[in-house]
Design an enzyme around this catalytic site. Sequence first.
Site, PDB file in Angstrom:
ATOM      1  N   SER A 139       0.813  -1.223   0.000  1.00 20.31           N
ATOM      2  CA  SER A 139       0.000   0.000   0.000  1.00 20.31           C
ATOM      3  C   SER A 139       0.847   1.273   0.000  1.00 20.31           C
ATOM      4  O   SER A 139       0.498   2.232  -0.702  1.00 20.31           O
ATOM      5  CB  SER A 139      -0.973  -0.012   1.184  1.00 20.31           C
ATOM      6  OG  SER A 139      -1.898  -1.053   0.996  1.00 20.31           O
ATOM      7  N   LYS A 153      -9.971  -4.459  11.279  1.00 21.85           N
ATOM      8  CA  LYS A 153     -11.072  -4.016  10.416  1.00 21.85           C
ATOM      9  C   LYS A 153     -12.400  -3.864  11.175  1.00 21.85           C
ATOM     10  O   LYS A 153     -13.306  -3.179  10.719  1.00 21.85           O
ATOM     11  CB  LYS A 153     -11.245  -4.980   9.234  1.00 21.85           C
ATOM     12  CG  LYS A 153     -10.141  -4.852   8.191  1.00 21.85           C
ATOM     13  CD  LYS A 153     -10.436  -5.664   6.946  1.00 21.85           C
ATOM     14  CE  LYS A 153      -9.292  -5.522   5.953  1.00 21.85           C
ATOM     15  NZ  LYS A 153      -9.552  -6.153   4.668  1.00 21.85           N
TER      16      LYS A 153
HETATM   17  P1  NAP Z   1      -8.299 -14.326   7.520  1.00 21.64           P
HETATM   18  O1  NAP Z   1      -9.270 -13.474   8.246  1.00 21.64           O
HETATM   19  O2  NAP Z   1      -7.101 -14.842   8.187  1.00 21.64           O
HETATM   20  O3  NAP Z   1      -9.213 -15.497   6.906  1.00 21.64           O
HETATM   21  C1  NAP Z   1      -8.805 -16.468   6.127  1.00 21.64           C
HETATM   22  C2  NAP Z   1      -9.774 -17.652   6.268  1.00 21.64           C
HETATM   23  O4  NAP Z   1      -9.150 -18.700   5.583  1.00 21.64           O
HETATM   24  C3  NAP Z   1      -9.952 -18.102   7.716  1.00 21.64           C
HETATM   25  O5  NAP Z   1     -11.099 -17.561   8.275  1.00 21.64           O
HETATM   26  C4  NAP Z   1     -10.026 -19.618   7.583  1.00 21.64           C
HETATM   27  O6  NAP Z   1     -11.384 -20.050   7.416  1.00 21.64           O
HETATM   28  C5  NAP Z   1      -9.275 -19.923   6.304  1.00 21.64           C
HETATM   29  N1  NAP Z   1      -7.924 -20.403   6.577  1.00 21.64           N
HETATM   30  C6  NAP Z   1      -6.949 -19.824   7.332  1.00 21.64           C
HETATM   31  N2  NAP Z   1      -5.829 -20.581   7.342  1.00 21.64           N
HETATM   32  C7  NAP Z   1      -6.112 -21.666   6.578  1.00 21.64           C
HETATM   33  C8  NAP Z   1      -5.381 -22.847   6.211  1.00 21.64           C
HETATM   34  N3  NAP Z   1      -4.117 -23.033   6.629  1.00 21.64           N
HETATM   35  N4  NAP Z   1      -6.001 -23.759   5.430  1.00 21.64           N
HETATM   36  C9  NAP Z   1      -7.263 -23.578   5.000  1.00 21.64           C
HETATM   37  N5  NAP Z   1      -8.009 -22.487   5.331  1.00 21.64           N
HETATM   38  C10 NAP Z   1      -7.433 -21.557   6.095  1.00 21.64           C
HETATM   39  O7  NAP Z   1      -7.752 -13.592   6.250  1.00 21.64           O
HETATM   40  P2  NAP Z   1      -8.522 -12.579   5.293  1.00 21.64           P
HETATM   41  O8  NAP Z   1      -8.275 -11.208   5.739  1.00 21.64           O
HETATM   42  O9  NAP Z   1      -9.924 -13.032   5.146  1.00 21.64           O
HETATM   43  O10 NAP Z   1      -7.690 -12.776   3.950  1.00 21.64           O
HETATM   44  C11 NAP Z   1      -7.749 -13.989   3.232  1.00 21.64           C
HETATM   45  C12 NAP Z   1      -6.811 -13.942   2.034  1.00 21.64           C
HETATM   46  O11 NAP Z   1      -7.192 -12.900   1.144  1.00 21.64           O
HETATM   47  C13 NAP Z   1      -5.348 -13.657   2.402  1.00 21.64           C
HETATM   48  O12 NAP Z   1      -4.532 -14.418   1.565  1.00 21.64           O
HETATM   49  C14 NAP Z   1      -5.180 -12.181   2.081  1.00 21.64           C
HETATM   50  O13 NAP Z   1      -3.847 -11.866   1.753  1.00 21.64           O
HETATM   51  C15 NAP Z   1      -6.091 -12.046   0.878  1.00 21.64           C
HETATM   52  N6  NAP Z   1      -6.608 -10.679   0.693  1.00 21.64           N
HETATM   53  C16 NAP Z   1      -6.301 -10.050  -0.473  1.00 21.64           C
HETATM   54  C17 NAP Z   1      -6.789  -8.792  -0.715  1.00 21.64           C
HETATM   55  C18 NAP Z   1      -6.442  -8.113  -2.004  1.00 21.64           C
HETATM   56  O14 NAP Z   1      -6.616  -6.899  -2.105  1.00 21.64           O
HETATM   57  N7  NAP Z   1      -5.982  -8.844  -2.999  1.00 21.64           N
HETATM   58  C19 NAP Z   1      -7.624  -8.144   0.218  1.00 21.64           C
HETATM   59  C20 NAP Z   1      -7.938  -8.818   1.400  1.00 21.64           C
HETATM   60  C21 NAP Z   1      -7.420 -10.106   1.610  1.00 21.64           C
HETATM   61  P3  NAP Z   1     -11.903 -21.398   8.137  1.00 21.64           P
HETATM   62  O15 NAP Z   1     -11.254 -21.420   9.482  1.00 21.64           O
HETATM   63  O16 NAP Z   1     -13.374 -21.216   8.203  1.00 21.64           O
HETATM   64  O17 NAP Z   1     -11.476 -22.542   7.277  1.00 21.64           O
END
Ligand code: NAP
Length: 284
Positions: free
Chosen positions: A31, A80
């Site tokens: 960012s 957030k």
């Molecule tokens: P988060 O809150 O940590 O959530 C990720 C979800 O994925 C968790 O709730 C979990 O769901 C699951 N998870 C976590 N570790 C896992 C594992 N080892 N194996 C399988 N499932 C797993 O993260 P987030 O903020 O939602 O972000 C998720 C992804 O999106 C990240 O990679 C982040 O970098 C990306 N992202 C990208 C952007 C962009 O602008 N491109 C914006 C936001 C986020 P369960 O426990 O229900 O399985």
Amino acid sequence: MSISITDFLSSELTEIPFYVLLGEKTDYSHSPLIHNTALEFHSIKAGYFALNISKQEIVLLNELFAHPNFKGANVTIPYKLTVKEYLSKMDEIAEKVGAVNVIKKEEDRSLTGYNTDVFGFVHPVKLAGINSPDRAVILGSGGASSAVVEAFQMLGTREIFMVSRKPDEVRRAGISVIGYEDLNTLEPVDAIVNATPVGMGTIIDESPVSAETLRHLNPDLAYDLIYKPQTTKFLQIAGSVGTRHVLGGLLMLVYQAAKAFEIWTDTAFPEELVFETLNATLID
Ligand code: NAP
């Protein structure tokens, strides 16, 4: 490069108008590069800094937001939801998603919260000319997954399946929450989104679903929110089983930032320049 909020508040970096990224670990964020490129392009005399905030330092948010040079913020994991208590109002999308990733300081010094992740996700889908998916699968149940649910609802998606490792513990109104094993018996879908961290960092060589599962689901669109690497294992597998459209997270990253920049500055985001700058930096 990031700096702790404590060090930032006592530094000379605050002597010019500033925007910040608020998160627990912001060291690898892109960012600052994105927003400083856009600020410089418009010759706006302001800086954008990534701040690390520990749980003990949250009390300093009051001081930060009240600072006369504070103009706005991006918010990332795990704040957030935390920041909502500091806001005077939230836009409709942030209300619906329940999470804020952008804060703007208004003329009267009040703070408004926005969620631009939804726009960041939807915009590339529209740009690619992809028809509104009728049935979609979202892997993961975190904050990004909630933004993607809202995005699909905006696109008119009729059936949304959220996939969790612990489906019995996740509740989402109007959404079917299922387990990974259920994917192999689900009827084919139009879109599948990886909203988990599987495919980045220490689990860079993994995909949240196998080639067999993707072949069975036969989506038209595979979208990974991960942007480093730009082509994840999940997207490689999707390509190898013939998925027509594959989109990476860099697009979402840039378009959520574009929307934030426009909210803060009322000026057009220099999209082409930012993509060029990022592509030169993010080598897979
Ligand atoms: P988060 O809150 O940590 O959530 C990720 C979800 O994925 C968790 O709730 C979990 O769901 C699951 N998870 C976590 N570790 C896992 C594992 N080892 N194996 C399988 N499932 C797993 O993260 P987030 O903020 O939602 O972000 C998720 C992804 O999106 C990240 O990679 C982040 O970098 C990306 N992202 C990208 C952007 C962009 O602008 N491109 C914006 C936001 C986020 P369960 O426990 O229900 O399985």
